[in-house]
Design a protein around this motif. Structure first.
Motif, mmCIF file in Angstrom:
data_model
loop_
_atom_site.group_PDB
_atom_site.id
_atom_site.type_symbol
_atom_site.label_atom_id
_atom_site.label_comp_id
_atom_site.label_asym_id
_atom_site.label_seq_id
_atom_site.Cartn_x
_atom_site.Cartn_y
_atom_site.Cartn_z
ATOM 1 N N ASP A 1 0.791 12.239 11.916
ATOM 2 C CA ASP A 1 -0.273 13.059 11.311
ATOM 3 C C ASP A 1 0.069 13.390 9.860
ATOM 4 O O ASP A 1 -0.789 13.292 8.963
ATOM 5 C CB ASP A 1 -0.437 14.379 12.078
ATOM 6 N N LEU A 2 1.337 13.778 9.629
ATOM 7 C CA LEU A 2 1.754 14.152 8.273
ATOM 8 C C LEU A 2 1.698 12.957 7.325
ATOM 9 O O LEU A 2 1.278 13.091 6.175
ATOM 10 C CB LEU A 2 3.167 14.734 8.308
ATOM 11 N N ASP B 1 -3.936 10.351 2.726
ATOM 12 C CA ASP B 1 -5.337 10.716 2.479
ATOM 13 C C ASP B 1 -5.470 11.668 1.289
ATOM 14 O O ASP B 1 -6.388 11.534 0.465
ATOM 15 C CB ASP B 1 -5.940 11.378 3.726
ATOM 16 N N LEU B 2 -4.557 12.647 1.213
ATOM 17 C CA LEU B 2 -4.681 13.690 0.196
ATOM 18 C C LEU B 2 -4.099 13.295 -1.153
ATOM 19 O O LEU B 2 -4.522 13.798 -2.189
ATOM 20 C CB LEU B 2 -4.003 14.973 0.684
ATOM 21 N N SER C 1 -1.938 7.778 -1.908
ATOM 22 C CA SER C 1 -0.912 6.744 -1.808
ATOM 23 C C SER C 1 -0.005 7.031 -0.628
ATOM 24 O O SER C 1 0.085 8.182 -0.172
ATOM 25 C CB SER C 1 -0.079 6.661 -3.089
ATOM 26 N N ALA C 2 0.683 6.009 -0.143
ATOM 27 C CA ALA C 2 1.596 6.188 0.982
ATOM 28 C C ALA C 2 2.861 6.882 0.519
ATOM 29 O O ALA C 2 3.267 6.772 -0.638
ATOM 30 C CB ALA C 2 1.930 4.839 1.611
ATOM 31 N N LEU C 3 3.493 7.606 1.426
ATOM 32 C CA LEU C 3 4.733 8.282 1.115
ATOM 33 C C LEU C 3 5.832 7.261 0.843
ATOM 34 O O LEU C 3 6.050 6.342 1.614
ATOM 35 C CB LEU C 3 5.145 9.188 2.275
ATOM 36 N N ALA C 4 6.543 7.435 -0.291
ATOM 37 C CA ALA C 4 7.568 6.457 -0.686
ATOM 38 C C ALA C 4 8.962 7.067 -0.697
ATOM 39 O O ALA C 4 9.840 6.595 -1.392
ATOM 40 C CB ALA C 4 7.238 5.900 -2.072
ATOM 41 N N ASN C 5 9.158 8.129 0.084
ATOM 42 C CA ASN C 5 10.451 8.787 0.163
ATOM 43 C C ASN C 5 11.234 8.209 1.339
ATOM 44 O O ASN C 5 10.938 8.499 2.499
ATOM 45 C CB ASN C 5 10.259 10.300 0.335
ATOM 46 N N ASP C 6 12.246 7.393 1.057
ATOM 47 C CA ASP C 6 12.983 6.717 2.134
ATOM 48 C C ASP C 6 13.636 7.707 3.087
ATOM 49 O O ASP C 6 13.671 7.487 4.303
ATOM 50 C CB ASP C 6 14.070 5.800 1.544
#
Length: 265
Positions: free
Chosen positions: A243-244, A250-251, A254-259
């Motif tokens: 969900d997160l 969505d918000l 872009s997709a999260l890019a934190n490995d």
């Protein structure tokens, strides 16, 4: 207990390295709130905590702790309101001082230092009692130098020192990130225990999305110096890591890019 109103902070203004770290942040914590904060690299999480602590002044906006406007107060004058545990277990304690000496410093933080500096037997008994609740055997090592402790022991001690005076606000800045999983779980459990028992108001930055969901009564997500999502109550309880990730995409667009965050799924 905490009101952050329209706060902005830009580093290296007017240069090629200019970076707006906080971009109109609004945040209010009620007494007893335990808020977890997540976000990618450079989202503004640590900058927000450093702004609250007074490590640097903000460019615009205000910060109020328990009704006191601390926006222009230097870091040392805010210390009496705050407790803080850093990511690095080597910070927050004096390695060359004994455990009881470190605890004595924490007990006297923000107070006028007079001639009565020596540790009394009553204080020593109190320190032993406090340390016994950690379950690490440190109550029998009052005269051990803190630098000889393991990272987990030192972080647990730092946490205990941070809550000794029941601060108006407890700030946990990725305080388990440098620990192995088992030790991190112990320190997290102690954090939640102290926060609950002392009815503390707390903010915890974490890269672990499961921890952000599991702990606290409220979760906020930051990106590009802004709070882009906030959840509490039943909404927070029902959240999943997927969900997160979806909400971030969505918000933020872009997709999260934190490995580190992705590996913590």
């Amino acid at each position: 207990m905490l009101k952050v109103n329209n706060v902005y902070k830009t580093f290296n203004k007017g240069t090629v390295n200019e970076k707006r770290a906080l971009n109109g942040v609004d945040l209010e914590l009620k007494a007893g709130d335990f808020v977890t904060i997540i976000g990618g690299n450079g989202a503004g999480k640590s900058t927000l905590l450093n702004s609250i602590c007074g490590v640097f002044t903000v460019d615009r906006g205000s910060i109020v702790i328990d009704g006191v406007d601390v926006t222009k107060l230097p870091e040392h004058k805010r210390a009496k309101y705050l407790g803080r545990v850093f990511q690095d277990p080597m910070m927050g304690t004096a390695a060359d001082m004994w455990i009881e000496e470190n605890m004595s410093l924490a007990l006297r933080r923000g107070k006028v230092r007079g001639l009565k500096w020596a540790i009394t037997n009553k204080e020593r008994a109190m320190y032993k009692e406090m340390l016994s609740h950690l379950g690490l055997g440190l109550e029998n090592r009052l005269s051990s130098k803190v630098g000889l402790l393991s990272g987990g022991q030192r972080q647990a001690l730092t946490l205990l020192m941070a809550v000794m005076q029941k601060p108006k606000l407890l700030l946990l800045d990725e305080h388990t990130a440098a620990l192995d999983p088992k030790t991190a779980e112990t320190v997290l459990s102690l954090s939640e225990k102290f926060i609950a028992e002392e009815s503390l108001t707390a903010m915890m930055i974490t890269h672990n999305m499961n921890d952000a969901i599991t702990h606290g009564n409220r979760l906020i997500m930051m990106n590009d110096g802004k709070i882009i999502y906030s959840a509490s109550g039943e909404e927070k309880k029902k959240l999943t890591v997927d969900d997160l990730l979806k909400k971030f995409a969505d918000l933020s667009g872009s997709a999260l890019a934190n490995d580190r965050m992705l590996l913590s799924k």
